[in-house]
Write a protein that holds these residues in place. Sequence first.
Motif, PDB file in Angstrom:
ATOM      1  N   VAL A  36       0.767  11.998 100.293  1.00  0.00           N
ATOM      2  CA  VAL A  36       0.510  13.397  99.962  1.00  0.00           C
ATOM      3  C   VAL A  36      -0.981  13.714 100.076  1.00  0.00           C
ATOM      4  CG1 VAL A  36       0.706  15.143  98.138  1.00  0.00           C
ATOM      5  CG2 VAL A  36       2.512  13.436  98.442  1.00  0.00           C
ATOM      6  N   GLY A  37      -1.834  12.754  99.751  1.00  0.00           N
ATOM      7  CA  GLY A  37      -3.272  12.974  99.818  1.00  0.00           C
ATOM      8  C   GLY A  37      -4.020  11.888  99.077  1.00  0.00           C
ATOM      9  N   PRO A  51      -5.996  16.785 100.687  1.00  0.00           N
ATOM     10  CA  PRO A  51      -4.610  16.771 101.157  1.00  0.00           C
ATOM     11  C   PRO A  51      -4.379  15.825 102.323  1.00  0.00           C
ATOM     12  CG  PRO A  51      -5.430  19.020 100.970  1.00  0.00           C
ATOM     13  CD  PRO A  51      -6.610  18.096 100.801  1.00  0.00           C
ATOM     14  N   GLY A 110       2.918  21.166  98.453  1.00  0.00           N
ATOM     15  CA  GLY A 110       1.905  22.119  98.015  1.00  0.00           C
ATOM     16  C   GLY A 110       2.447  23.322  97.257  1.00  0.00           C
ATOM     17  N   TRP A 140       1.273  17.010 102.155  1.00  0.00           N
ATOM     18  CA  TRP A 140       0.903  18.096 101.269  1.00  0.00           C
ATOM     19  C   TRP A 140       1.631  19.396 101.614  1.00  0.00           C
ATOM     20  CZ3 TRP A 140      -0.445  19.084  96.682  1.00  0.00           C
ATOM     21  CH2 TRP A 140      -1.025  20.301  96.315  1.00  0.00           C
ATOM     22  N   GLU A 193      -6.881  21.866  95.913  1.00  0.00           N
ATOM     23  CA  GLU A 193      -8.045  21.412  96.676  1.00  0.00           C
ATOM     24  C   GLU A 193      -9.371  21.639  95.958  1.00  0.00           C
ATOM     25  OE1 GLU A 193      -7.919  22.014 100.970  1.00  0.00           O
ATOM     26  OE2 GLU A 193      -5.858  22.695 100.673  1.00  0.00           O
TER      27      GLU A 193
END
Length: 100
Positions: A16-17, A35, A43, A39, A93
């Motif tokens: 996912v990140g 990300p 998200g 994501w 983010e």
Amino acid sequence: MGETAAYEVWHGDTLVGALRDVSVDQPWFLCRFVPGAGWGELGPLFAAQEEARRERFPEHLIGAIAAVRDLGVELRPVGGGEPIRPWMIYLNEERSSFRY
């Protein structure tokens, strides 16, 4: 600290990140989320959860909190070690946080 990722965020087999610049403000771990490929799918769930938090958790938005919790994301330390299953995690983010 610095720019090195501390954890990778995984949902099953999907990256996912990454979490960078992790610091502690007990009981929360504060960090910056970068990300990854997964994501795009997750998200919107985290955005709905963030809306619930901004609105101070009204009853009609509580489902967003449960949806993220039920994902079962896993934080895998980049340097090795045991994965963490966060009890709560907020990803965006800008500023992200988790606790376990």
